[in-house]
Design an enzyme around this catalytic site. Structure first.
Site, mmCIF file in Angstrom:
data_model
loop_
_atom_site.group_PDB
_atom_site.id
_atom_site.type_symbol
_atom_site.label_atom_id
_atom_site.label_comp_id
_atom_site.label_asym_id
_atom_site.label_seq_id
_atom_site.Cartn_x
_atom_site.Cartn_y
_atom_site.Cartn_z
ATOM 1 N N SER A 105 -9.928 -0.961 6.691
ATOM 2 C CA SER A 105 -9.364 -1.061 5.566
ATOM 3 C C SER A 105 -8.681 -2.205 4.924
ATOM 4 O O SER A 105 -8.305 -2.082 3.702
ATOM 5 C CB SER A 105 -8.403 0.433 5.327
ATOM 6 O OG SER A 105 -9.423 1.414 5.314
ATOM 7 N N SER A 120 -9.820 1.300 2.659
ATOM 8 C CA SER A 120 -8.941 2.063 1.736
ATOM 9 C C SER A 120 -7.700 1.270 1.127
ATOM 10 O O SER A 120 -7.528 1.960 0.167
ATOM 11 C CB SER A 120 -8.458 3.240 2.423
ATOM 12 O OG SER A 120 -7.463 2.762 3.704
ATOM 13 N N LYS A 141 0.900 -1.272 0.117
ATOM 14 C CA LYS A 141 0.068 -0.097 -0.202
ATOM 15 C C LYS A 141 0.934 1.227 -0.054
ATOM 16 O O LYS A 141 1.747 1.392 0.699
ATOM 17 C CB LYS A 141 -1.007 -0.030 1.275
ATOM 18 C CG LYS A 141 -1.930 0.842 1.138
ATOM 19 C CD LYS A 141 -2.830 0.855 2.527
ATOM 20 C CE LYS A 141 -3.929 1.749 2.632
ATOM 21 N NZ LYS A 141 -4.950 1.541 3.885
HETATM 22 N N1 GLN Z 1 -13.164 3.337 6.140
HETATM 23 C C1 GLN Z 1 -12.742 3.918 7.204
HETATM 24 C C2 GLN Z 1 -12.356 5.466 7.271
HETATM 25 O O1 GLN Z 1 -12.606 5.945 6.199
HETATM 26 C C3 GLN Z 1 -11.447 3.035 7.549
HETATM 27 C C4 GLN Z 1 -10.174 3.306 6.726
HETATM 28 C C5 GLN Z 1 -9.234 2.633 7.156
HETATM 29 O O2 GLN Z 1 -9.382 1.609 7.879
HETATM 30 N N2 GLN Z 1 -8.091 2.977 6.800
HETATM 31 O O3 GLN Z 1 -11.618 5.773 8.084
#
Ligand code: GLN
Length: 480
Positions: free
Chosen positions: A178, A154, A79
């Site tokens: 994510s 994400s 990532k």
């Molecule tokens: N979807 C969640 C957010 O927008 C989690 C994001 C993540 O785990 N990085 O914060």
């Protein structure tokens, strides 16, 4: 699993025995990237030359009779919020578009020592804020299983990279789901480790008390293989757990007779319209399958679990607003000039951050501001403490808990344009970030449009060996 691609476990066996060269393996993956990533957009950066050179080194090690490592020759994608020395690390943000870190994240070092071959840096929602990868400043990633749909987020690029056969394994970061949610939406196994089990050194911070790095894999066995490489103490991360961690490979395949499994009522989606019926059914079927395999399965209630979402969307933005203050046009990344320092900073941040990042910074700043701190941030922290207590109490009587991973299968682009609808996607994954507990998503059955569903297994601190054991049992009985 996706039968089209070799498992990492297989690749390691072939490369380390000399049956197949690491160069051949990496070339096969780079060829797929070359033909298909124009459409999928899993990568922000492909490191083809470095990957070939590294693969050649692995082949030399094998030829000379040296031990090439537990991930010998495995193509892996990172990532793009993990620091890679000499390779730009963007967080899919304009503010870091050109930033090249002078050091490697600890996980990157560990993978290199284990013989893995990094093929590139993957797309994400800007600064990991989102659940669909639509918030990337460089354009969205498409789900390889249905290119009209999102891969989740994400870490959508990392999930898509494995699902499309661009890499055999990948790393994501999980602050609120994510890793697990995109794993579910792309038909993969995704692991959110115990907080502190895997080093965060070199992971660009979103919400430091919640962020954890973990793997995506086609199979539970592959996830276990890389997990053992990643986990362990790192003196460079002050939140890293010092005590030794047990291998998660040991109990893979061990019978689950007598294991106590709780199905979390509040997260089951039963009677909740926001959940796709097939998802609710899949989680129920998974519970039944575990019961048939000898586990003792019961419904449990954790009332605070539903409050997790609200608490998270105070705590995560609060921490983000502080962490992202460092992008000021002076020390890192993009700079837009202005007549004085304040104007320069404002211009740089206005141009550098996208809408969702700005929304989080404003939410977080508000939650922390004098006069509102107790009502918002303080209250969220009290909910967090209550959740830790309630989950710990349940874990006195249950080995693991079960729930769906995401309320729905992969959705179409633009389908969740309203932020609150998007945030709701994290309802099942957020609790274990707030409590620090580990969780794994395993593919189990198909939902709408024949797309994969993920079922989540949760456990207490450092219960990874148990979680992997149950995940493997579930994988074994999953409908195919
Ligand atoms: N979807 C969640 C957010 O927008 C989690 C994001 C993540 O785990 N990085 O914060």
């Amino acid at each position: 699993m996706n039968q089209r691609f070799a498992t990492a476990t297989n690749i390691v066996a072939e490369v380390s025995s000399g049956a197949r060269s690491a160069v051949d393996v990496v070339d096969e993956h780079l060829a797929r990237i070359a033909t298909d990533d124009g459409e999928i957009h899993a990568f922000n950066t492909v490191t083809a030359d470095a990957a070939r050179a590294r693969a050649a080194e692995i082949d030399e090690l094998v030829a000379s009779g040296s031990e090439p490592g537990p991930l010998a020759g495995v193509p892996i994608a990172l990532k793009d919020n993990m620091c890679t020395r000499g390779v730009r690390t963007t967080c899919s943000s304009k503010i870091l578009e050109e930033w090249v870190p002078p050091y490697n994240a600890t996980v990157v070092e560990r993978l290199a020592e284990a013989g893995a071959v990094v093929v590139g840096k993957t797309n994400l929602d800007e600064f990991a804020m989102g659940s669909s990868t639509e918030n990337s400043a460089f354009g969205p990633t498409r789900n390889p299983l249905d290119t009209g749909r999102v891969p989740g987020g994400s870490s959508g690029g990392s999930a898509a990279a494995v699902a499309a056969g661009f890499a055999s394994l990948s790393l994501g970061s999980d602050t609120g789901g994510s890793i697990r949610q995109p794993a579910a939406l792309c038909g993969l196994v995704g692991v959110k480790p115990t907080y502190g089990a895997v080093s965060r050194y070199g992971l660009i911070a979103f919400a430091s008390s919640l962020d954890q790095i973990g793997p995506f894999a086609h199979t539970v066995g592959d996830a276990a293989l890389i997990y053992d490489v990643l986990a362990g103490h790192d003196p460079r991360d002050s939140t890293s757990i010092v005590q030794p961690q047990a291998s998660v490979l040991t109990d893979l395949g061990a019978p689950i007779d007598g294991l106590r499994v709780g199905v979390v009522k509040e997260l089951s989606g039963q009677g909740n319209e926001a959940f796709e019926p097939a998802v609710v059914q899949a989680a129920a079927d998974a519970a039944e399958a575990l019961a048939s395999a000898g586990a003792k399965v019961e419904d449990v209630s954790i009332p605070s679990a539903v409050a997790g979402l609200s608490a998270y969307y105070m705590i995560a933005p609060a921490e983000a607003s502080s962490n992202l203050a460092r992008y000021d046009g002076v020390r890192y990344g993009l700079r837009h000039d202005g007549p004085n320092t304040a104007a320069m900073m404002r211009a740089s941040r206005t141009a550098g951050f996208g809408d969702e990042v700005k929304r989080r910074i404003m939410l977080g700043t508000y939650a922390l501001s004098a006069g509102y701190y107790d009502a918002f941030y303080g209250k969220a922290q009290r909910i967090r403490t209550l959740m830790i207590q309630e989950f710990d109490e349940i874990y006195q009587n249950y080995d693991v808990l079960l729930s769906p991973t995401s309320p729905c299968v992969a959705f179409e682009f633009g389908a969740k344009a309203d932020p609150l609808t998007m945030y709701y996607n994290d309802v099942c994954t957020i609790p274990s970030n707030l409590t620090g507990h580990p969780a794994i998503s395993v593919p189990f059955g198909l939902g709408q449009a024949g797309l994969p569903i993920g079922v989540q297994i949760l456990g207490p601190m450092l219960s990874e060996p148990r979680l992997f054991q149950v995940a493997a049992a579930l994988e074994e009985v999953a409908p195919r």
